[in-house]
Design an enzyme around this catalytic site. Structure first.
Site, PDB file in Angstrom:
ATOM      1  N   ARG A  35       0.829  -1.220   0.000  1.00 56.78           N
ATOM      2  CA  ARG A  35       0.000   0.000   0.000  1.00 56.78           C
ATOM      3  C   ARG A  35       0.858   1.264   0.000  1.00 56.78           C
ATOM      4  NH1 ARG A  35      -5.108  -1.722   3.867  1.00 56.78           N
ATOM      5  NH2 ARG A  35      -6.202  -2.780   2.190  1.00 56.78           N
ATOM      6  N   LYS A 198     -20.677 -17.943  -0.908  1.00 55.46           N
ATOM      7  CA  LYS A 198     -22.138 -17.850  -0.854  1.00 55.46           C
ATOM      8  C   LYS A 198     -22.758 -16.977  -1.937  1.00 55.46           C
ATOM      9  CE  LYS A 198     -22.636 -18.495   4.091  1.00 55.46           C
ATOM     10  NZ  LYS A 198     -22.952 -17.817   5.345  1.00 55.46           N
ATOM     11  N   GLY A 354     -11.658  -8.962  -1.868  1.00 63.07           N
ATOM     12  CA  GLY A 354     -11.434  -9.964  -0.828  1.00 63.07           C
ATOM     13  C   GLY A 354     -10.541 -11.130  -1.189  1.00 63.07           C
ATOM     14  N   GLY A 377     -13.543  -4.022  -0.056  1.00 62.02           N
ATOM     15  CA  GLY A 377     -14.924  -3.533   0.061  1.00 62.02           C
ATOM     16  C   GLY A 377     -15.264  -2.503  -0.998  1.00 62.02           C
TER      17      GLY A 377
HETATM   18  P1  AMP Z   1     -15.841 -15.126  -0.620  1.00 67.09           P
HETATM   19  O1  AMP Z   1     -15.282 -14.369   0.540  1.00 67.09           O
HETATM   20  O2  AMP Z   1     -17.307 -15.096  -0.737  1.00 67.09           O
HETATM   21  O3  AMP Z   1     -15.128 -14.750  -1.925  1.00 67.09           O
HETATM   22  O4  AMP Z   1     -15.549 -16.658  -0.327  1.00 67.09           O
HETATM   23  C1  AMP Z   1     -14.267 -17.164  -0.294  1.00 67.09           C
HETATM   24  C2  AMP Z   1     -14.274 -18.488   0.373  1.00 67.09           C
HETATM   25  O5  AMP Z   1     -15.091 -19.397  -0.329  1.00 67.09           O
HETATM   26  C3  AMP Z   1     -12.899 -19.121   0.426  1.00 67.09           C
HETATM   27  O6  AMP Z   1     -12.468 -19.155   1.749  1.00 67.09           O
HETATM   28  C4  AMP Z   1     -13.119 -20.524  -0.134  1.00 67.09           C
HETATM   29  O7  AMP Z   1     -12.491 -21.517   0.632  1.00 67.09           O
HETATM   30  C5  AMP Z   1     -14.621 -20.672  -0.055  1.00 67.09           C
HETATM   31  N1  AMP Z   1     -15.122 -21.681  -1.003  1.00 67.09           N
HETATM   32  C6  AMP Z   1     -14.884 -21.783  -2.303  1.00 67.09           C
HETATM   33  N2  AMP Z   1     -15.465 -22.883  -2.821  1.00 67.09           N
HETATM   34  C7  AMP Z   1     -16.091 -23.521  -1.817  1.00 67.09           C
HETATM   35  C8  AMP Z   1     -16.854 -24.729  -1.729  1.00 67.09           C
HETATM   36  N3  AMP Z   1     -17.083 -25.482  -2.773  1.00 67.09           N
HETATM   37  N4  AMP Z   1     -17.326 -25.067  -0.510  1.00 67.09           N
HETATM   38  C9  AMP Z   1     -17.086 -24.298   0.554  1.00 67.09           C
HETATM   39  N5  AMP Z   1     -16.392 -23.144   0.525  1.00 67.09           N
HETATM   40  C10 AMP Z   1     -15.891 -22.760  -0.649  1.00 67.09           C
END
Ligand code: AMP
Length: 397
Positions: A35, A198, A354, A377
């Site tokens: 940064r 999610k 992220g 963010g």
């Molecule tokens: P996000 O912060 O929403 O981008 O989510 C990232 C997280 O999603 C990471 O820590 C991954 O380990 C998790 N992730 C990716 N694929 C899967 C999966 N098939 N089942 C559970 N977690 C997952």
């Protein structure tokens, strides 16, 4: 609107909002200088013009208290090393002391103010506090993309006191340009690759992006909500039952808008959420009970590769599998490799938000994509189509 290069800073004091919220170890040493390096070009331009730079930033979350562990004095030596100028420090960011330090600042010098968040007024976007800050420079420069989604005193409100003397720094300008390339001006076909855990955390992005892209790859944990919604068996995979209707609605909207949606056809299923679990390759809609999909399978990765190599503009947000575990990192690495190849063939690729940035860094793709966003963010909110207060404040007259 004037750009940084439209200003000559000779004998002028630039009040620059930087994002020096850097990680420190237990000896208060900076463990990641990214940064600080990212803010360097703006600071150097101002010094080379014959101006001086007053740097303001937050560090951590002191919540209005003078927490000595979160003093920006800890980073002075590192900032001096990176910028190549011995910087000065003042242990407050407003008031007499700060004003005196600024008054004494000569051309070519750099002053770092103490942590903005020692004052609760900063995060409240307090006008009187912003006005006090505004006394510390002739021209306001915002170069902190990481906080551009916050309407804080130093990121947005202070700009009101610089009607005709404000601009983006080079870093913020670069971030805005990269997002515009994906959202508006990018060469077609435009592809978004959305992964992560999610659907619920990505839903606003998906809805906004459907108007901008030709192709949408869905990967990661989100996959299973879409698969189950269409009648597939997802076993014990992560799945948001209450978002299945929404998933169907997204697929319907995508069809109406002519967006090709690419969902995994096979997955690496595991009998436990563990790096040492037993694994097998199964069709995405036939995952047995007791098994969960933790990464994309080989046929899926072939399909994804074709789509990626055909794209001219690529946005990547969110990992394709549980990349933190070696056994389930292959999908994320293989998508990264395909993006690398597409970029070498002339595509513009942007990674942001992220965990995708963490994944890109972990696997060394940082210098292989066109641009890695510095703001988690802020990047997500931009992709959701929101106007960021820090950007709007510079654009406002
Ligand atoms: P996000 O912060 O929403 O981008 O989510 C990232 C997280 O999603 C990471 O820590 C991954 O380990 C998790 N992730 C990716 N694929 C899967 C999966 N098939 N089942 C559970 N977690 C997952």
């Amino acid at each position: 609107m004037k750009k940084l290069d439209d200003y000559n800073f000779e004998n002028k004091k630039a009040l620059i909002r930087v994002d020096f919220n850097v990680p420190l170890n237990e000896n208060f040493e900076v463990t990641d200088i990214n940064r600080i390096e990212a803010a360097k070009p703006t600071i150097i331009k101002i010094l080379e013009d014959g101006g001086s730079a007053v740097l303001m930033s937050h560090l951590g979350r002191p919540k209005g208290e003078r927490n000595p562990d979160l003093s920006l004095k800890h980073i002075c030596a590192t900032v001096s090393d990176v910028i190549g100028v011995a910087i000065k420090f003042v242990d407050d960011c407003v008031g007499e002391k700060a004003e005196k330090a600024v008054a004494e600042l000569k051309s070519g010098e750099v002053l770092l103010l103490e942590n903005l968040r020692y004052h609760a007024e900063e995060e409240k976007g307090d006008k009187a506090f912003a006005e006090q800050l505004s006394k510390l420079g002739d021209i306001y420069v915002n170069d902190a993309f990481g906080t551009a989604h916050r309407a804080h005193a130093s990121t947005a409100i202070v700009a009101k006191y610089f009607t005709d003397a404000k601009c983006f720094g080079y870093l913020l300008a670069k971030e805005i340009k990269a997002i515009e390339k994906v959202m508006r001006t990018g060469e077609k076909p435009v592809l978004a690759i959305l992964g992560g855990a999610k659907v619920s955390s990505k839903i606003t992005i998906i809805e906004n992006i459907l108007d901008k892209v030709d192709d949408l790859i869905i990967g990661g944990g989100m996959t299973y909500t879409f698969v189950k919604a269409q009648g597939g068996q997802v076993g014990d995979s992560i799945c948001e039952d209450d978002k299945m209707e929404l998933a169907m609605e997204i697929l319907k909207q995508a069809k109406e808008k002519g967006v090709n949606v690419h969902i995994p056809v096979d997955v690496i299923a595991a009998d436990d959420f563990s790096n040492t679990a037993n694994t097998k390759i199964v069709d995405v809609d036939k995952i047995p009970d007791g098994w969960q999909g933790l990464d994309a399978g080989p046929r899926t990765l072939e399909n994804f590769k074709k789509v990626i190599l055909g794209a001219k503009t690529i946005l990547w947000n969110g990992p394709i599998g549980v990349f933190e575990m070696e056994s389930f990192a292959n999908g994320t690495i293989s998508v990264g490799n395909a993006i690398d190849q597409a970029t070498q063939n002339g595509a513009f690729s942007l990674v942001g938000g992220g965990d995708s940035v963490a994944a890109v860094k972990q696997f060394g793709f940082e210098n292989k994509v066109s641009y890695v966003s510095t703001g988690g963010g802020a990047m997500l909110e931009s992709l959701e189509g929101k106007t960021l207060p820090g950007i709007a404040a510079i654009l406002a007259l």
